[in-house]
Design an enzyme around this catalytic site. Sequence first.
Site, PDB file in Angstrom:
ATOM      1  N   HIS A 186       0.838  -1.191   0.000  1.00 32.03           N
ATOM      2  CA  HIS A 186       0.000   0.000   0.000  1.00 32.03           C
ATOM      3  C   HIS A 186       0.875   1.243   0.000  1.00 32.03           C
ATOM      4  O   HIS A 186       2.031   1.194   0.397  1.00 32.03           O
ATOM      5  CB  HIS A 186      -0.971   0.010   1.187  1.00 32.03           C
ATOM      6  CG  HIS A 186      -0.321  -0.086   2.530  1.00 32.03           C
ATOM      7  ND1 HIS A 186       0.242  -1.260   3.016  1.00 32.03           N
ATOM      8  CD2 HIS A 186      -0.119   0.844   3.493  1.00 32.03           C
ATOM      9  CE1 HIS A 186       0.739  -1.035   4.228  1.00 32.03           C
ATOM     10  NE2 HIS A 186       0.546   0.234   4.536  1.00 32.03           N
ATOM     11  N   HIS A 224       0.981   5.339   1.107  1.00 33.60           N
ATOM     12  CA  HIS A 224       0.415   6.418   1.904  1.00 33.60           C
ATOM     13  C   HIS A 224       0.492   7.713   1.101  1.00 33.60           C
ATOM     14  O   HIS A 224       1.546   8.049   0.560  1.00 33.60           O
ATOM     15  CB  HIS A 224       1.222   6.614   3.196  1.00 33.60           C
ATOM     16  CG  HIS A 224       1.189   5.435   4.100  1.00 33.60           C
ATOM     17  ND1 HIS A 224       0.377   5.374   5.214  1.00 33.60           N
ATOM     18  CD2 HIS A 224       1.872   4.265   4.070  1.00 33.60           C
ATOM     19  CE1 HIS A 224       0.567   4.225   5.830  1.00 33.60           C
ATOM     20  NE2 HIS A 224       1.469   3.526   5.145  1.00 33.60           N
TER      21      HIS A 224
END
Length: 143
Positions: free
Chosen positions: A103, A105
């Site tokens: 993932h 940010h």
Amino acid sequence: MPSYDPNNIFARIIRGELPAERIYEDDRTIVIMDIMPRSDGHALVIPKAPSRTFLDMAPDDIAATYATAQRIARAAMTAFGADGITIQQFNESAGGQVVFHTHIHVLPRHDGVALRPHTGQMAAPEVLAAHADKLRAALVEPG
């Protein structure tokens, strides 16, 4: 390298088994609000294809995920009147990764304002919902 766990929290969110404040979704990515935001508007861009880290992502998934991250970053600049954006991506525990599904940010930043510390304290749902509304309203079609 450890193997991918298909029951990690992000995989469960992608499958709809856990709630999340969703911002955007397409056939390859999903974007949610970080429940422990380090800045207002802190979002997570998550590839739908299973991968533990950036190191085991398929090149097409890397391209799609970073294209979505750019789109979210542009929306965050507008939505939060940001002076800049911080993009972070961590790999394995030694690299700072906590959830072992790749993932990215996306953190809106303002001059002179430090990131909040990662305390493990969750933001109020109504705050996350308001930030999500601002991001969704600022999203524009790529082009």
